[in-house]
Design a protein around this motif. Structure first.
Motif, PDB file in Angstrom:
ATOM      1  N   THR A  12      27.032  40.770   6.316  1.00 23.40           N
ATOM      2  CA  THR A  12      26.675  41.262   7.642  1.00 23.40           C
ATOM      3  C   THR A  12      25.222  40.900   7.903  1.00 23.40           C
ATOM      4  O   THR A  12      24.362  41.133   7.053  1.00 23.40           O
ATOM      5  CB  THR A  12      26.847  42.793   7.723  1.00 23.40           C
ATOM      6  N   VAL A  13      24.985  40.338   9.065  1.00 24.33           N
ATOM      7  CA  VAL A  13      23.628  39.951   9.451  1.00 24.33           C
ATOM      8  C   VAL A  13      23.350  40.553  10.818  1.00 24.33           C
ATOM      9  O   VAL A  13      24.180  40.479  11.715  1.00 24.33           O
ATOM     10  CB  VAL A  13      23.481  38.409   9.526  1.00 24.33           C
ATOM     11  N   ARG A  14      22.181  41.149  10.972  1.00 22.31           N
ATOM     12  CA  ARG A  14      21.796  41.721  12.261  1.00 22.31           C
ATOM     13  C   ARG A  14      20.826  40.762  12.954  1.00 22.31           C
ATOM     14  O   ARG A  14      19.921  40.230  12.327  1.00 22.31           O
ATOM     15  CB  ARG A  14      21.134  43.075  12.064  1.00 22.31           C
ATOM     16  N   PHE A  15      21.058  40.564  14.248  1.00 20.28           N
ATOM     17  CA  PHE A  15      20.216  39.674  15.042  1.00 20.28           C
ATOM     18  C   PHE A  15      19.559  40.450  16.165  1.00 20.28           C
ATOM     19  O   PHE A  15      20.129  41.409  16.691  1.00 20.28           O
ATOM     20  CB  PHE A  15      21.065  38.547  15.670  1.00 20.28           C
ATOM     21  N   GLU A  16      18.386  40.005  16.544  1.00 20.77           N
ATOM     22  CA  GLU A  16      17.755  40.542  17.740  1.00 20.77           C
ATOM     23  C   GLU A  16      18.597  40.082  18.927  1.00 20.77           C
ATOM     24  O   GLU A  16      19.292  39.063  18.866  1.00 20.77           O
ATOM     25  CB  GLU A  16      16.329  40.024  17.862  1.00 20.77           C
ATOM     26  N   THR A  17      18.529  40.833  20.012  1.00 20.71           N
ATOM     27  CA  THR A  17      19.351  40.548  21.188  1.00 20.71           C
ATOM     28  C   THR A  17      19.175  39.113  21.680  1.00 20.71           C
ATOM     29  O   THR A  17      20.159  38.421  21.958  1.00 20.71           O
ATOM     30  CB  THR A  17      19.018  41.542  22.322  1.00 20.71           C
ATOM     31  N   GLN A  18      17.947  38.639  21.758  1.00 27.89           N
ATOM     32  CA  GLN A  18      17.687  37.283  22.240  1.00 27.89           C
ATOM     33  C   GLN A  18      18.254  36.236  21.280  1.00 27.89           C
ATOM     34  O   GLN A  18      18.790  35.219  21.723  1.00 27.89           O
ATOM     35  CB  GLN A  18      16.194  37.054  22.429  1.00 27.89           C
ATOM     36  N   GLN A  19      18.125  36.472  19.976  1.00 32.15           N
ATOM     37  CA  GLN A  19      18.670  35.533  19.002  1.00 32.15           C
ATOM     38  C   GLN A  19      20.191  35.440  19.140  1.00 32.15           C
ATOM     39  O   GLN A  19      20.763  34.352  19.139  1.00 32.15           O
ATOM     40  CB  GLN A  19      18.325  35.968  17.573  1.00 32.15           C
ATOM     41  N   TYR A  20      20.833  36.604  19.243  1.00 26.34           N
ATOM     42  CA  TYR A  20      22.287  36.623  19.346  1.00 26.34           C
ATOM     43  C   TYR A  20      22.763  35.946  20.628  1.00 26.34           C
ATOM     44  O   TYR A  20      23.730  35.180  20.618  1.00 26.34           O
ATOM     45  CB  TYR A  20      22.816  38.059  19.265  1.00 26.34           C
ATOM     46  N   ALA A  21      22.061  36.179  21.721  1.00 26.44           N
ATOM     47  CA  ALA A  21      22.423  35.536  22.992  1.00 26.44           C
ATOM     48  C   ALA A  21      22.301  34.019  22.879  1.00 26.44           C
ATOM     49  O   ALA A  21      23.172  33.280  23.357  1.00 26.44           O
ATOM     50  CB  ALA A  21      21.544  36.065  24.123  1.00 26.44           C
ATOM     51  N   ALA A  22      21.247  33.564  22.220  1.00 21.66           N
ATOM     52  CA  ALA A  22      21.065  32.117  22.041  1.00 21.66           C
ATOM     53  C   ALA A  22      22.174  31.536  21.162  1.00 21.66           C
ATOM     54  O   ALA A  22      22.706  30.458  21.458  1.00 21.66           O
ATOM     55  CB  ALA A  22      19.690  31.832  21.439  1.00 21.66           C
ATOM     56  N   LEU A  23      22.524  32.242  20.096  1.00 23.70           N
ATOM     57  CA  LEU A  23      23.613  31.787  19.224  1.00 23.70           C
ATOM     58  C   LEU A  23      24.933  31.712  19.993  1.00 23.70           C
ATOM     59  O   LEU A  23      25.689  30.738  19.857  1.00 23.70           O
ATOM     60  CB  LEU A  23      23.764  32.707  18.015  1.00 23.70           C
ATOM     61  N   ARG A  24      25.225  32.739  20.772  1.00 24.31           N
ATOM     62  CA  ARG A  24      26.469  32.756  21.563  1.00 24.31           C
ATOM     63  C   ARG A  24      26.510  31.582  22.532  1.00 24.31           C
ATOM     64  O   ARG A  24      27.541  30.918  22.672  1.00 24.31           O
ATOM     65  CB  ARG A  24      26.592  34.070  22.330  1.00 24.31           C
ATOM     66  N   LYS A  25      25.394  31.319  23.180  1.00 31.33           N
ATOM     67  CA  LYS A  25      25.327  30.233  24.159  1.00 31.33           C
ATOM     68  C   LYS A  25      25.564  28.881  23.487  1.00 31.33           C
ATOM     69  O   LYS A  25      26.363  28.076  23.971  1.00 31.33           O
ATOM     70  CB  LYS A  25      23.961  30.243  24.860  1.00 31.33           C
ATOM     71  N   ILE A  26      24.877  28.639  22.383  1.00 26.82           N
ATOM     72  CA  ILE A  26      25.029  27.358  21.676  1.00 26.82           C
ATOM     73  C   ILE A  26      26.444  27.205  21.138  1.00 26.82           C
ATOM     74  O   ILE A  26      27.053  26.137  21.258  1.00 26.82           O
ATOM     75  CB  ILE A  26      23.987  27.239  20.540  1.00 26.82           C
ATOM     76  N   ALA A  27      26.986  28.268  20.547  1.00 21.24           N
ATOM     77  CA  ALA A  27      28.355  28.218  20.016  1.00 21.24           C
ATOM     78  C   ALA A  27      29.344  27.906  21.134  1.00 21.24           C
ATOM     79  O   ALA A  27      30.254  27.079  20.963  1.00 21.24           O
ATOM     80  CB  ALA A  27      28.703  29.531  19.323  1.00 21.24           C
ATOM     81  N   ALA A  28      29.173  28.515  22.284  1.00 21.81           N
ATOM     82  CA  ALA A  28      30.071  28.266  23.418  1.00 21.81           C
ATOM     83  C   ALA A  28      29.945  26.824  23.900  1.00 21.81           C
ATOM     84  O   ALA A  28      30.954  26.166  24.186  1.00 21.81           O
ATOM     85  CB  ALA A  28      29.767  29.239  24.554  1.00 21.81           C
ATOM     86  N   GLN A  29      28.725  26.325  23.958  1.00 19.30           N
ATOM     87  CA  GLN A  29      28.502  24.944  24.392  1.00 19.30           C
ATOM     88  C   GLN A  29      29.170  23.948  23.439  1.00 19.30           C
ATOM     89  O   GLN A  29      29.630  22.894  23.862  1.00 19.30           O
ATOM     90  CB  GLN A  29      27.003  24.639  24.477  1.00 19.30           C
ATOM     91  N   GLN A  30      29.201  24.292  22.162  1.00 21.20           N
ATOM     92  CA  GLN A  30      29.781  23.412  21.150  1.00 21.20           C
ATOM     93  C   GLN A  30      31.250  23.745  20.874  1.00 21.20           C
ATOM     94  O   GLN A  30      31.863  23.151  19.996  1.00 21.20           O
ATOM     95  CB  GLN A  30      28.965  23.488  19.862  1.00 21.20           C
ATOM     96  N   ASN A  31      31.773  24.711  21.612  1.00 19.43           N
ATOM     97  CA  ASN A  31      33.172  25.118  21.478  1.00 19.43           C
ATOM     98  C   ASN A  31      33.530  25.496  20.033  1.00 19.43           C
ATOM     99  O   ASN A  31      34.525  25.029  19.482  1.00 19.43           O
ATOM    100  CB  ASN A  31      34.108  24.021  22.008  1.00 19.43           C
TER     101      ASN A  31
END
Length: 96
Positions: free
Chosen positions: A8-27
């Protein structure tokens, strides 16, 4: 079959949002993205360390060469150059 380990890894809100965005862009999933990022880090860390060592070596060589030239051609300026170096180290780097 390779074994995996769940963590389990905890991310700051901005980090998690950036990860979600990049993951979505890369499908792909965030987990797949993170595994890729970690793999890239492991592959590149030795290269980065070697590069940093090379930069330090070039800087030391340059310093030694300049010191030699100053000592030979302009020894009267050496002390003022060293003092200015100390002043700039304090001003720009917070140390001497």
């Amino acid at each position: 079959m390779s074994s995996t380990h769940q963590r389990t890894v905890r991310f700051e809100t901005q980090q998690y949002a950036a990860l979600r965005k990049i993951a979505a862009q890369q499908n792909r999933s965030i987990s797949e993205l993170l595994r890729s990022i970690i793999s890239d880090y492991f592959e590149q860390r030795d290269t980065v360390a070697s590069s940093a060592r090379r930069v330090a070596q070039v800087a030391e060589y340059t310093q030694a060469a300049l010191d030699t030239i100053i000592l030979q051609d302009h020894p009267e300026h050496r002390e003022s150059i060293l003092a200015e170096t100390a002043r700039r180290m304090e001003r720009y780097h917070g140390s001497r």
